[in-house]
Design an enzyme around this catalytic site. Structure first.
Site, PDB file in Angstrom:
ATOM      1  N   SER A   7      14.551   2.976  -3.488  1.00  0.00           N
ATOM      2  CA  SER A   7      13.261   2.273  -3.526  1.00  0.00           C
ATOM      3  C   SER A   7      13.291   1.232  -4.632  1.00  0.00           C
ATOM      4  O   SER A   7      13.485   1.566  -5.812  1.00  0.00           O
ATOM      5  CB  SER A   7      12.128   3.264  -3.799  1.00  0.00           C
ATOM      6  OG  SER A   7      10.976   2.531  -4.181  1.00  0.00           O
ATOM      7  N   HIS A  48      14.289   0.679   0.631  1.00  0.00           N
ATOM      8  CA  HIS A  48      12.912   1.141   0.838  1.00  0.00           C
ATOM      9  C   HIS A  48      11.976   0.247   0.025  1.00  0.00           C
ATOM     10  O   HIS A  48      12.135   0.104  -1.195  1.00  0.00           O
ATOM     11  CB  HIS A  48      12.836   2.595   0.368  1.00  0.00           C
ATOM     12  CG  HIS A  48      11.526   3.275   0.570  1.00  0.00           C
ATOM     13  ND1 HIS A  48      11.176   3.912   1.746  1.00  0.00           N
ATOM     14  CD2 HIS A  48      10.485   3.477  -0.278  1.00  0.00           C
ATOM     15  CE1 HIS A  48       9.971   4.468   1.612  1.00  0.00           C
ATOM     16  NE2 HIS A  48       9.521   4.207   0.394  1.00  0.00           N
ATOM     17  N   ASP A  58       8.156  -0.378  -1.075  1.00  0.00           N
ATOM     18  CA  ASP A  58       6.857   0.284  -1.200  1.00  0.00           C
ATOM     19  C   ASP A  58       5.750  -0.753  -1.317  1.00  0.00           C
ATOM     20  O   ASP A  58       5.624  -1.424  -2.342  1.00  0.00           O
ATOM     21  CB  ASP A  58       6.865   1.183  -2.443  1.00  0.00           C
ATOM     22  CG  ASP A  58       7.686   2.437  -2.231  1.00  0.00           C
ATOM     23  OD1 ASP A  58       7.391   3.182  -1.278  1.00  0.00           O
ATOM     24  OD2 ASP A  58       8.639   2.671  -3.006  1.00  0.00           O
ATOM     25  N   MET A 113       1.913  -1.483  -1.637  1.00  0.00           N
ATOM     26  CA  MET A 113       0.692  -0.808  -2.109  1.00  0.00           C
ATOM     27  C   MET A 113      -0.414  -1.835  -2.285  1.00  0.00           C
ATOM     28  O   MET A 113      -0.166  -2.950  -2.754  1.00  0.00           O
ATOM     29  CB  MET A 113       0.963  -0.127  -3.455  1.00  0.00           C
ATOM     30  CG  MET A 113       2.116   0.858  -3.429  1.00  0.00           C
ATOM     31  SD  MET A 113       2.300   1.683  -5.012  1.00  0.00           S
ATOM     32  CE  MET A 113       3.785   2.650  -4.719  1.00  0.00           C
ATOM     33  N   HIS A 142       7.450   0.830   3.640  1.00  0.00           N
ATOM     34  CA  HIS A 142       6.498   1.937   3.531  1.00  0.00           C
ATOM     35  C   HIS A 142       5.137   1.349   3.173  1.00  0.00           C
ATOM     36  O   HIS A 142       4.921   0.920   2.033  1.00  0.00           O
ATOM     37  CB  HIS A 142       6.999   2.909   2.446  1.00  0.00           C
ATOM     38  CG  HIS A 142       6.084   4.055   2.171  1.00  0.00           C
ATOM     39  ND1 HIS A 142       6.249   4.875   1.073  1.00  0.00           N
ATOM     40  CD2 HIS A 142       5.007   4.534   2.846  1.00  0.00           C
ATOM     41  CE1 HIS A 142       5.304   5.808   1.087  1.00  0.00           C
ATOM     42  NE2 HIS A 142       4.537   5.623   2.138  1.00  0.00           N
ATOM     43  N   MET A 194       1.549   1.549   2.153  1.00  0.00           N
ATOM     44  CA  MET A 194       0.484   2.364   1.557  1.00  0.00           C
ATOM     45  C   MET A 194      -0.737   1.457   1.455  1.00  0.00           C
ATOM     46  O   MET A 194      -1.163   1.045   0.365  1.00  0.00           O
ATOM     47  CB  MET A 194       0.932   2.903   0.194  1.00  0.00           C
ATOM     48  CG  MET A 194       1.953   4.024   0.339  1.00  0.00           C
ATOM     49  SD  MET A 194       2.886   4.343  -1.166  1.00  0.00           S
ATOM     50  CE  MET A 194       4.194   3.137  -0.989  1.00  0.00           C
ATOM     51  N   MET A 225       5.695  12.884   2.305  1.00  0.00           N
ATOM     52  CA  MET A 225       5.463  12.508   0.908  1.00  0.00           C
ATOM     53  C   MET A 225       5.591  13.763   0.048  1.00  0.00           C
ATOM     54  O   MET A 225       4.857  14.739   0.237  1.00  0.00           O
ATOM     55  CB  MET A 225       4.075  11.888   0.722  1.00  0.00           C
ATOM     56  CG  MET A 225       3.890  10.509   1.345  1.00  0.00           C
ATOM     57  SD  MET A 225       5.104   9.264   0.857  1.00  0.00           S
ATOM     58  CE  MET A 225       4.878   9.189  -0.918  1.00  0.00           C
ATOM     59  N   ASP A 262      10.013  11.408   0.440  1.00  0.00           N
ATOM     60  CA  ASP A 262       9.739  10.292  -0.466  1.00  0.00           C
ATOM     61  C   ASP A 262       8.977  10.784  -1.689  1.00  0.00           C
ATOM     62  O   ASP A 262       7.821  11.216  -1.576  1.00  0.00           O
ATOM     63  CB  ASP A 262       8.928   9.220   0.271  1.00  0.00           C
ATOM     64  CG  ASP A 262       8.786   7.943  -0.551  1.00  0.00           C
ATOM     65  OD1 ASP A 262       9.374   7.870  -1.647  1.00  0.00           O
ATOM     66  OD2 ASP A 262       8.077   7.034  -0.093  1.00  0.00           O
TER      67      ASP A 262
HETATM   68  O1  5RP Z   1       6.325   5.781  -2.061  1.00  0.00           O
HETATM   69  C1  5RP Z   1       6.581   5.928  -3.226  1.00  0.00           C
HETATM   70  C2  5RP Z   1       5.489   6.212  -4.208  1.00  0.00           C
HETATM   71  O2  5RP Z   1       4.278   6.203  -3.569  1.00  0.00           O
HETATM   72  C3  5RP Z   1       8.005   5.740  -3.717  1.00  0.00           C
HETATM   73  O3  5RP Z   1       8.832   5.446  -2.622  1.00  0.00           O
HETATM   74  C4  5RP Z   1       8.559   6.931  -4.455  1.00  0.00           C
HETATM   75  O4  5RP Z   1       7.721   7.437  -5.405  1.00  0.00           O
HETATM   76  C5  5RP Z   1       9.946   6.639  -4.998  1.00  0.00           C
HETATM   77  O5  5RP Z   1      10.015   6.697  -6.365  1.00  0.00           O
HETATM   78  P1  5RP Z   1      10.689   7.920  -7.183  1.00  0.00           P
HETATM   79  O6  5RP Z   1      12.002   8.234  -6.517  1.00  0.00           O
HETATM   80  O7  5RP Z   1      10.841   7.365  -8.542  1.00  0.00           O
HETATM   81  O8  5RP Z   1       9.740   9.088  -7.087  1.00  0.00           O
HETATM   82 FE   FE2 Z   2       7.797   5.045  -0.613  1.00  0.00          FE
END
Ligand code: 5RP
Ligand code: FE2
Length: 224
Positions: A10, A35, A37, A39, A68, A70, A139, A175
């Site tokens: 990510s 990946h 993210d 948001m 992804h 969000m 998640m 994730d």
């Molecule tokens: O969707 C996510 C957070 O909402 C990220 O993909 C996820 O947290 C990855 O980070 P880490 O591996 O540091 O936890």
């Molecule tokens: Fe994610």
């Protein structure tokens, strides 16, 4: 039983001033997926990237661009992320009342459809959606931030979802909080794809290949 997993780094944990270079470095280090993210500061309490950033990064991603979302609402933005070059678009079950329509729109836009479920969402909620998803993202933290700890109860959830999806062409992704200490438990429970931000990007580009290989080994149960 142990099986090989795909690591999905990510870029949330990357250098935001150099994300193109981060994607190239991760590809050279052996990452097959990137990946991203997204948001919105509304569905989750943080703001990151939009479709323009995905389009800018696309030429720097050699493998699968895994987006992804969000965000809420999702549907008005699906075409923009598809045009930006996403291969997989994952939407949250909790993001709106018409997730079935959302999943069909993602496939209709030419992408693989991912469904993400928050830690507090029960597995029965996905039962009627299985024909419409290519990827199920479990998640293992509450979404919104990187660097959190994996919630231990999610390991059983992964196992239950693996059983629920048995015989179907659905890949299980986890994730959040995937590290050398937690990769084995989620892989053994049935996860095929492990998203990892902090665990891969810590140490900077010189460490990426080593970090990815170590996570793959940890998932297989090899002592690292
Ligand atoms: O969707 C996510 C957070 O909402 C990220 O993909 C996820 O947290 C990855 O980070 P880490 O591996 O540091 O936890
Ligand atoms: Fe994610």
């Amino acid at each position: 039983m142990s099986h090989a997993v795909t690591i999905c780094p990510s870029i949330l944990a990357g250098d935001f001033a150099a994300l193109g270079a981060e994607c190239r470095a991760l590809g050279e280090a052996g990452a097959d997926w990137i990946h991203v993210d997204v948001m919105d500061g509304h569905f989750v309490p943080n703001i990151t990237f939009g479709p323009q950033m995905c389009a800018a990064l696309r030429p720097h991603v050699t493998g699968v661009m895994d987006v992804h979302l969000m965000i809420a609402p999702v549907d008005p933005y699906i075409d923009a992320f598809a045009k930006a070059g996403a291969d997989v678009i994952t939407a949250h079950l909790e993001a709106g009342p018409h997730v079935h329509r959302t999943l069909q729109a993602i496939r209709g836009a030419g992408c693989k459809a991912g469904l993400a479920i928050n830690p507090g969402t029960g597995i029965e909620a996905v039962g009627h959606l299985l024909d419409d998803i290519d990827l199920l993202c479990v998640m293992t933290v509450n979404p919104g931030f990187g660097g959190q700890s994996l919630i231990p109860a999610m390991v059983e959830k992964v196992r239950a979802l693996k059983a629920l999806t048995a015989g179907r062409p659905i890949r299980i992704q986890v994730d959040g909080g995937v590290t050398l200490r937690t990769a084995r438990s989620v892989a053994a429970a049935g996860a095929d794809l492990l998203v990892a931000g902090s665990a891969v990007l810590q140490g900077g580009p010189a460490a990426y290949a080593r970090n990815i290989a170590a996570l793959r080994d940890a998932a297989l149960g090899v002592l690292v």
